[in-house]
Design an enzyme around this catalytic site. Structure first.
Site: not given
Ligand SMILES: *[C@@H]1O[C@H](CO)[C@@H](O)[C@H](O)[C@H]1NC(C)=O
Ligand SMILES: *[C@@H]1O[C@H](CO)[C@@H](O)[C@H](O)[C@H]1NC(C)=O
Ligand SMILES: *[C@@H]1O[C@H](CO)[C@@H](O)[C@H](O)[C@H]1NC(C)=O
Ligand SMILES: *[C@@H]1O[C@H](CO)[C@@H](O)[C@H](O)[C@H]1NC(C)=O
Ligand SMILES: *[C@@H]1O[C@H](CO)[C@@H](O)[C@H](O)[C@H]1NC(C)=O
Length: 717
Positions: A124, A236, A287, A475, A519
């Site tokens: 990713h 991520h 994140s 995801e 997602y």
């Protein structure tokens, strides 16, 4: 005579000492790794959907890392897992890899690997090259299909699989270990959506709103020869931001780089590189920008609705470092350090034992009926034809959209997306009801003549002894991942407690695998309609549908039963489109041939570790030759007095250089190579030079390689 016998005895002793116990010697293992770096200039990058984010050079190269695992007792039972430094695996890549393996190597690889037992997952990284999808939705911001990038991705994966296959050991063992990272390694970027999950469910997870657990596999052959590691941790690949234009493996690519260099230095062996892959898992809402979102003043938080003064562009999350390179390093390093700790802790690991199995099926995600036991409503549910909600265009705090959308809103009035959505049919009332409460921006499942996104998607499960690997083409958010893992764990333990004992059974999700379909949020998170919910394409029961279908594979694996192949996905090989022109011609100023110096290094200066040195060359378009497993740049140290007495110290493959390409005039260009001395590679003092390699193209299409060199410069440690 005697000395010969002594040698034999000594060798035997070494062998006995190193060999792993026979009870652990359960698998044949092969590892491989290959360069898959796409065009380094003027191609759209994949991840942030920013039209202007096009490559202009390389920070470090992207790789495919492959692991073949076969049951030692039954060699035909085998799988290959490939971890790629890409944003996601597209269906185009997966189906083409499987197809070409059959066609190119019918008598070798083709006998062992097919669509069912190849898993291709992605790290990713948002700093890779785009345009490798068949479906319009994922080629839109790159202005279509980029054949050169698609080919290098497919070739790199096949080459990595081939290496792994050709190097398959006679035996070996796999050690599984799990451990936790600190709270400073990842952060939830949609905490308000996470809070919609039931309180009692949230209370069961001490890690909070992201998973901190890392799962690591250590691979050794029958002699204890260390082959590599494969690792999963959710975060991520957005440490590099949406303004970056260098190709980079982002934080997971850096983790691989660190571990591979460290192990190779430690093992010091002539042949057999150590392969370390950092895989992706349920990172949907996770994140790496651990300082969290704030407004431009750097103080005012904006996590709630992700806007500042009403604008999404102003609310961005910051990484832990002083800049994006530093943040990439910090988040990568945390993963590398944690992985090495798990890897080295042999005593604390589980030795995998038991059969190698795989199951694969295609599911029509546009129309899957979901039983009440899987839905969150307790009633029968159904998935919907794909649609993106408004918040999709708002982007996230890792990379806000260009336009003034707010997450969780349904306002329109944006020129770009209004224009795009005018190509798409208006949603029917039935579709609106199915997708509710998602306000529909793009009804992508209804486009004619071709759908913009796939509706037939692959799901796949591997088991290696008590470990189950779930490959999902999406995801998953933190809680979505936890729910799937819990259901699958239960089914495996209940149906086959011998192979999957309650203590030993481990389930990991391989995210972004084999195809891409946006997602997956939980039903409750979906109601918040933040970016992740808006990008949950098949409606509120998407997670329930994936869980139900994956559960069938788990049942089949546990009971060693077959599963149906499912509906065939579309093959769009001949239907892709592109607005991207190729390179017409390269030119250079008169008297300044390709490779000649434009701006030299400072020869009067003595450079030190910690400083940067730069040389600029007249160059040609990097699209002319991708330099696969080669390099555009090198830093070389003088080793003797002869003209060629240099050793290469750094190339495109390492962290310490950047190669930046700039178009100067219509067909002229320069290459700027910067070396950050000693940043990750310790150097010896001496005389150094920077070199640049390229290939130019003339009007007739003839390609000619060139090399340029800077003046020599002095470096003290
Ligand atoms: C898709 O179609 C192309 C050409 O039409 C063909 O060469 C290829 O084998 C097909 N791929 C798959 C996976 O069926
Ligand atoms: C990490 O965060 C969770 C949830 O906020 C908290 O319960 C836990 O104590 C934290 N752990 C550490 C090591 O700070
Ligand atoms: C085996 O792996 C090494 C790298 O470790 C690679 O250089 C070599 O090409 C591989 N051998 C074969 C036959 O593919
Ligand atoms: C998937 O389901 C949709 C909706 O029912 C249907 O229109 C489509 O033809 C199906 N696709 C395949 C390949 O079966
Ligand atoms: C948009 O949101 C407003 C309030 O937030 C709501 O009243 C309205 O029904 C929504 N419209 C659609 C099309 O969902």
């Amino acid at each position: 005579m005697i000395s010969q016998r002594l040698v034999v005895i000594l060798l035997l002793c070494t062998f006995l000492y190193a060999a792993i116990p026979d009870a652990d010697n359960n698998y044949r293992i092969g590892v491989g790794s290959y360069d898959m770096t796409g065009p380094a200039a003027e191609v759209g990058m994949m991840g942030y959907a920013m039209v202007g984010q096009r490559t202009h050079g390389i920070h470090f190269r992207l790789r495919a890392r492959a692991f073949v695992i076969a049951d030692r007792k039954s060699d035909a039972d085998r799988i290959v897992y490939v971890n790629t430094d890409t944003c996601m695996t597209t269906q185009a890549v997966k189906l083409t890899v499987a197809d070409r393996i059959q066609k190119k190597y019918p008598d070798t690889l083709g006998k062992y690997y097919n669509n069912d037992n190849i898993a291709i997952s992605a790290t990713h990284s948002h700093a890779g090259v785009g345009g490798y999808a068949w479906y319009t939705m994922y080629d839109m911001t790159t202005f279509g299909f980029e054949k050169a990038n698609f080919e290098v991705v497919v070739d790199g994966i096949i080459a990595a699989i081939k290496q792994a296959h050709d190097n398959l050991s006679q035996g070996g063992r796999i050690l599984l270990n799990q451990g936790k990272l600190g709270n400073d390694s990842n952060i939830n970027r949609s905490p308000t959506a996470y809070l919609r999950n039931p309180a009692d469910e949230r209370a069961r997870y001490e890690d909070g709103n992201t998973d901190k657990i890392m799962t690591n596999l250590r691979f050794e052959d029958q002699d204890g020869f260390e082959l590599g590691m494969l690792n999963w941790f959710p975060v991520h690949g957005t440490s590099m931001t949406n303004t970056n234009k260098f190709i980079s493996g982002d934080n997971k690519g850096f983790a691989s780089y660190v571990v591979e260099r460290k192990k190779d230095a430690q093992l010091k062996r002539a042949k057999g590189r150590f392969i370390a892959a950092f895989g992706q898992t349920n990172e949907g809402d996770v994140s790496p920008n651990t300082r969290g979102p704030s407004c431009p003043d750097g103080i005012t938080p904006c996590a709630e609705d992700s806007t500042c003064q009403g604008k999404t562009q102003l609310c961005t999350a910051k990484g832990p470092g002083k800049d994006e390179f530093d943040s990439t390093k910090i988040i990568g390093e945390k993963q590398a350090v944690a992985a090495m700790k798990l890897y080295d802790d042999v005593a604390g690991s589980i030795v995998l034992s038991g059969p190698v199995r795989h199951r694969h099926t295609f599911v029509n995600m546009s129309s899957t009926l979901v039983k009440p036991e899987y839905t969150s409503t307790g009633k029968i549910g159904t998935t919907c034809r794909a649609a993106m909600g408004y918040s999709f265009a708002a982007g996230t705090t890792d990379g806000p959209g260009d336009f003034n959308f707010k997450q969780g809103m349904n306002k329109t009035g944006n020129p770009f997306w209004d224009y795009i959505s005018s190509f798409v049919a208006k949603p029917t009332e039935e579709q609106k009801a199915c997708q509710a409460p998602k306000p529909i921006l793009l009804d992508v499942g209804q486009t004619e003549p071709l759908p913009w996104v796939p509706d037939v998607l692959p799901i796949q499960m591997f088991s290696i002894g008590s470990l189950a690997i779930l490959s999902l083409p999406a995801e998953l958010t933190t809680m979505s991942g936890r729910r799937v893992k819990e259901v699958i764990h239960k089914t495996l333990v209940k149906n086959n407690p011998t192979q999957f004992s309650a203590e030993k059974a481990k389930v990991v999700i391989a995210g972004l695998s084999n195809a891409y379909s946006g997602y997956v949020t939980t039903f409750e998170e979906y109601t918040a309609q933040r970016y992740e919910g808006a990008s949950t394409m098949y409606g509120p029961h998407t997670l329930a549908a994936y869980t139900q279908e994956m559960d069938k594979l788990a049942f089949a694996i546990a009971n060693n039963q077959a599963v149906p192949a499912g509906p065939a996905p579309l093959n769009l090989t001949d239907r892709v489109w592109s607005f991207n022109p190729g390179v017409v011609v390269d030119t250079h100023p008169s008297g300044k041939p390709f490779g000649s110096i434009h701006v030299d290094v400072d020869t009067t200066k003595t450079y030190k570790t910690g400083e940067a040195v730069t040389a600029e060359f007249w160059s040609a378009h990097p699209k002319n030759h991708l330099m696969t497993e080669q390099t555009f740049s090198s830093v070389e140290r003088r080793t003797g007095d002869g003209p060629n007495d240099f050793e290469v110290v750094v190339t495109d493959h390492e962290w310490d250089t950047t190669f930046k390409w700039t178009r100067v005039w219509i067909a002229q260009s320069t290459a700027t190579i910067t070396w950050k001395i000693g940043e990750t590679i310790e150097i010896q003092p001496g005389m150094y030079r920077i070199r640049h390699f390229g290939v130019s193209k003339d009007l007739f299409g003839t390609r000619t390689p060139f090399v340029g060199s800077s003046s020599e410069f002095k470096v003290v440690a």
